[in-house]
Write an enzyme that holds these catalytic residues in place. Structure first.
Site, PDB file in Angstrom:
ATOM      1  N   ASP A   1      21.127  17.638 -17.130  1.00  0.00           N
ATOM      2  CA  ASP A   1      21.686  16.404 -17.267  1.00  0.00           C
ATOM      3  C   ASP A   1      23.178  16.530 -17.642  1.00  0.00           C
ATOM      4  OD1 ASP A   1      22.101  13.877 -18.146  1.00  0.00           O
ATOM      5  OD2 ASP A   1      20.766  14.072 -19.909  1.00  0.00           O
TER       6      ASP A   1
ATOM      7  N   HIS B   1      26.569   5.575 -28.752  1.00  0.00           N
ATOM      8  CA  HIS B   1      25.136   6.360 -28.711  1.00  0.00           C
ATOM      9  C   HIS B   1      25.310   7.739 -29.532  1.00  0.00           C
ATOM     10  CE1 HIS B   1      27.139   8.986 -26.078  1.00  0.00           C
ATOM     11  NE2 HIS B   1      27.643   7.878 -25.157  1.00  0.00           N
TER      12      HIS B   1
ATOM     13  N   GLU C   1      29.371  15.603 -20.547  1.00  0.00           N
ATOM     14  CA  GLU C   1      27.760  15.946 -21.251  1.00  0.00           C
ATOM     15  C   GLU C   1      27.440  17.333 -20.668  1.00  0.00           C
ATOM     16  OE1 GLU C   1      24.382  13.432 -19.701  1.00  0.00           O
ATOM     17  OE2 GLU C   1      23.355  14.200 -21.304  1.00  0.00           O
TER      18      GLU C   1
ATOM     19  N   HIS D   1      14.681  12.962 -21.385  1.00  0.00           N
ATOM     20  CA  HIS D   1      14.793  12.886 -22.857  1.00  0.00           C
ATOM     21  C   HIS D   1      13.506  13.511 -23.308  1.00  0.00           C
ATOM     22  CE1 HIS D   1      17.529   9.084 -22.367  1.00  0.00           C
ATOM     23  NE2 HIS D   1      18.082  10.197 -22.225  1.00  0.00           N
TER      24      HIS D   1
ATOM     25  N   ASP E   1       0.827  -1.253  -0.127  1.00  0.00           N
ATOM     26  CA  ASP E   1      -0.254   0.041  -0.061  1.00  0.00           C
ATOM     27  C   ASP E   1       0.755   1.198  -0.011  1.00  0.00           C
ATOM     28  OD1 ASP E   1       0.880  -0.304   2.577  1.00  0.00           O
ATOM     29  OD2 ASP E   1      -0.653   0.112   3.504  1.00  0.00           O
TER      30      ASP E   1
ATOM     31  N   TYR F   1      33.945   4.510 -24.945  1.00  0.00           N
ATOM     32  CA  TYR F   1      33.922   3.258 -23.894  1.00  0.00           C
ATOM     33  C   TYR F   1      34.492   2.159 -24.454  1.00  0.00           C
ATOM     34  CZ  TYR F   1      30.013   6.634 -23.167  1.00  0.00           C
ATOM     35  OH  TYR F   1      29.240   7.796 -23.279  1.00  0.00           O
TER      36      TYR F   1
ATOM     37  N   ASP G   1      26.777  10.626 -14.048  1.00  0.00           N
ATOM     38  CA  ASP G   1      25.788  11.140 -14.952  1.00  0.00           C
ATOM     39  C   ASP G   1      24.569  11.407 -14.150  1.00  0.00           C
ATOM     40  OD1 ASP G   1      23.906  11.864 -16.682  1.00  0.00           O
ATOM     41  OD2 ASP G   1      24.309  10.299 -18.107  1.00  0.00           O
TER      42      ASP G   1
ATOM     43  N   ARG H   1      32.427   9.965 -20.596  1.00  0.00           N
ATOM     44  CA  ARG H   1      31.600  10.754 -21.190  1.00  0.00           C
ATOM     45  C   ARG H   1      31.646  12.106 -20.615  1.00  0.00           C
ATOM     46  NH1 ARG H   1      27.491   7.533 -20.873  1.00  0.00           N
ATOM     47  NH2 ARG H   1      26.507   8.388 -19.104  1.00  0.00           N
TER      48      ARG H   1
ATOM     49  N   HIS I   1      24.030   2.631 -18.843  1.00  0.00           N
ATOM     50  CA  HIS I   1      22.825   2.953 -17.834  1.00  0.00           C
ATOM     51  C   HIS I   1      23.185   2.338 -16.567  1.00  0.00           C
ATOM     52  CE1 HIS I   1      19.981   3.780 -21.324  1.00  0.00           C
ATOM     53  NE2 HIS I   1      20.869   4.662 -21.284  1.00  0.00           N
TER      54      HIS I   1
ATOM     55  N   HIS J   1      20.443  14.762 -26.839  1.00  0.00           N
ATOM     56  CA  HIS J   1      18.726  14.499 -26.868  1.00  0.00           C
ATOM     57  C   HIS J   1      18.296  16.000 -26.647  1.00  0.00           C
ATOM     58  CE1 HIS J   1      19.169  14.057 -22.581  1.00  0.00           C
ATOM     59  NE2 HIS J   1      20.177  13.152 -23.212  1.00  0.00           N
TER      60      HIS J   1
ATOM     61  N   GLU K   1      26.867  15.284 -25.617  1.00  0.00           N
ATOM     62  CA  GLU K   1      27.306  14.332 -24.400  1.00  0.00           C
ATOM     63  C   GLU K   1      28.089  13.275 -25.373  1.00  0.00           C
ATOM     64  OE1 GLU K   1      24.424  11.463 -22.664  1.00  0.00           O
ATOM     65  OE2 GLU K   1      22.717  12.999 -23.610  1.00  0.00           O
TER      66      GLU K   1
HETATM   67  N1  GLY Z   1      21.175  10.759 -18.245  1.00  0.00           N
HETATM   68  C1  GLY Z   1      20.520  10.205 -19.476  1.00  0.00           C
HETATM   69  C2  GLY Z   1      21.113  10.646 -20.462  1.00  0.00           C
HETATM   70  O1  GLY Z   1      22.252  11.253 -20.575  1.00  0.00           O
HETATM   71  O2  GLY Z   1      20.871  10.642 -21.521  1.00  0.00           O
HETATM   72 MN    MN Z   2      21.885  12.829 -21.649  1.00  0.00          MN
HETATM   73 MN    MN Z   3      23.110  12.175 -18.900  1.00  0.00          MN
END
Ligand code: GLY
Ligand code: MN
Ligand code: MN
Length: 444
Positions: free
Chosen positions: A270, A349, A407, A360, A38, A387, A259, A405, A242, A353, A383
């Site tokens: 982000d 990637h 970003e 996103h 609950d 890797y 991140d 990375r 992720h 975005h 970003e």
């Molecule tokens: N943190 C999600 C991305 O960088 O797209």
């Molecule tokens: Mn991002």
């Molecule tokens: Mn990110």
């Protein structure tokens, strides 16, 4: 609130302005979701619903009816309930949403089955985001069927359904001055959080402890929640795109990739930074890091109104492929490697975005089959990353298990772009200097 009532009203007007004559829009609030038995996950309003209302209670439905004599902005919401309010807190109730949120007309949500068919009746077109919430889709169909059942008594059911998202999401893509101010603030808070994590970091600290430093800084600034689950990956965990376990100890000689971004009044930041656990980049780490940083700068250099969405990505691919070629992680001819997508083994990637109320964020990336052209007010992430899989035997050992990375969040302006998150150190020299200062303060 950082977004004014007048701005919420402008958003509704802008949507109604593109709706066909004699139409109606229906937008439900987000459902509540069970976490265990609950107890529920902390409630977060649906972004589309909040964008148009500023109202954060569950069990609500927004109805926009351009030209309706008794008011165009109709809200269904929970009734006041002194008993429930002792347990769960204040409810605005129908009177409250008129007073506090500017609704023209409001009803208890428990009465919606009796009232909504009457509002739909005679409208030719319904704007509704079909397919997002199966339960609500069914309810909408039932309301329409209620009218269909009465056609012999002269009722006219709507004949056409249009995808609300298509219209609304295009508006959400262009951020107003007030939205950009909130996003700048979210960027500043998140930037401070990353600095705090850099300052706290040393060998032996746990990934979740850096996450705790980050969340502390968010919450202390009034941004109680991250915009997405924070990623804190030490060493090879930085290669898991992720990674959210955040459960390992950070090791001397490894990098750590963080991140993380806060959500402030429904707007996301982000940011990713990658830095050495012990405060000093090794030569191999620095070599790869500088390629990623060059790739980000190359991507930035393409950003201006009129550039298309894929240009920063193409620039990053070129820089990363050339960099990997120079270091010997790739072999061959640059254009062939780019055409074949050889870089994808290390950079799997895209450059970024849209960013806004959702991390996103909404908005089309292609229009009429062509990459979207950048315009002032659009906000995106930039970003790039490299890797190197820990078990990649095609490259020298020193590169394996390095994940990097970088970003940042960028708003397109009239003449170019503005970085909303540049308060976090980014060059290897800046990062080393911040970490050295923190280490000195710790041992003083
Ligand atoms: N943190 C999600 C991305 O960088 O797209
Ligand atoms: Mn991002
Ligand atoms: Mn990110």
């Amino acid at each position: 609130m950082r977004i004014s009532k007048a701005e919420f009203a402008r958003r509704r007007k802008a949507l109604m302005a593109v709706m066909e004559p004699n139409s109606i829009a229906i937008v439900p609030s987000a459902p509540e979701r069970t976490r265990s038995r609950d107890t529920e996950y902390l409630y977060r309003q649906d972004s589309d619903f909040y964008y148009l209302t500023g109202f954060s209670e569950p069990e609500a439905v927004l109805v926009l009816i351009p030209g309706r004599e008794h008011g165009e902005f109709v809200l269904f919401c929970r009734d006041r309930d002194p008993e429930r309010e002792i347990w769960d807190g204040y409810r605005a109730g129908p009177d409250g949403v008129c007073r506090e949120y500017g609704a023209d007309d409001a009803f208890p949500v428990d009465d919606i089955d009796d009232i909504l068919p009457g509002l739909l009746e005679g409208r030719e077109r319904v704007y509704y985001a079909m397919g997002k919430d199966a339960g609500f889709d069914r309810q909408v169909m039932e309301w329409v069927n209620t009218i269909r059942a009465k056609v012999r008594s002269g009722a006219t059911p709507p004949g056409e359904f249009l995808d609300l998202a298509h219209f609304l999401h295009d508006n959400r893509l262009y951020k107003s001055a007030a939205e950009l101010r909130v996003m700048q603030e979210a960027g500043d808070i998140s930037a401070r959080a990353h600095v705090r994590a850099m300052e706290y970091c040393q060998p032996g600290v746990m990934e979740y402890q850096l996450e705790a430093e980050i969340l502390h800084e968010f919450a202390m600034a009034g941004a109680r929640h991250p915009a997405y689950s924070s990623i804190v990956g030490g060493g090879k965990n930085g290669c898991i795109l992720h990674y959210v376990e955040n459960s390992a100890a950070l090791k001397d000689g490894d990098l750590v990739l963080i991140d993380a971004g806060c959500e402030l009044e429904y707007y996301a930041a982000d940011i990713t930074r990658t830095f050495p656990v012990n405060g000093r980049f090794s030569e191999a780490q620095k070599a790869l890091y500088d390629i990623v940083l060059d790739a980000q700068n190359a991507a930035f250099a393409t950003l201006k109104p009129g550039a298309h969405w894929n240009e920063p990505h193409e620039a990053s691919v070129k820089t990363i492929t050339q960099g990997l070629l120079d270091l010997g992680l790739l072999e061959g001819e640059i254009n062939t490697l780019i055409d074949e997508g050889a870089y994808r083994r290390f950079y799997m990637h895209r450059i970024g975005h849209w960013l806004g109320m959702d991390v996103h964020d909404v908005g089309d990336y292609k229009v009429g089959g062509e990459w979207r052209v950048l315009e002032p007010g659009m906000v995106m992430t930039v970003e790039p990353g490299i890797y190197v899989a820990p078990d990649d035997e095609t490259v020298a050992k020193k590169w394996r298990g390095i994940g990097i990375r970088i970003e940042d969040d960028v708003a397109i302006t009239k003449d170019g772009y503005q970085v909303l998150t540049d308060a976090v150190p980014k060059t290897t020299a800046e990062i080393e200097s911040v970490m050295a200062r923190a280490a000195a303060a710790r041992s003083a």
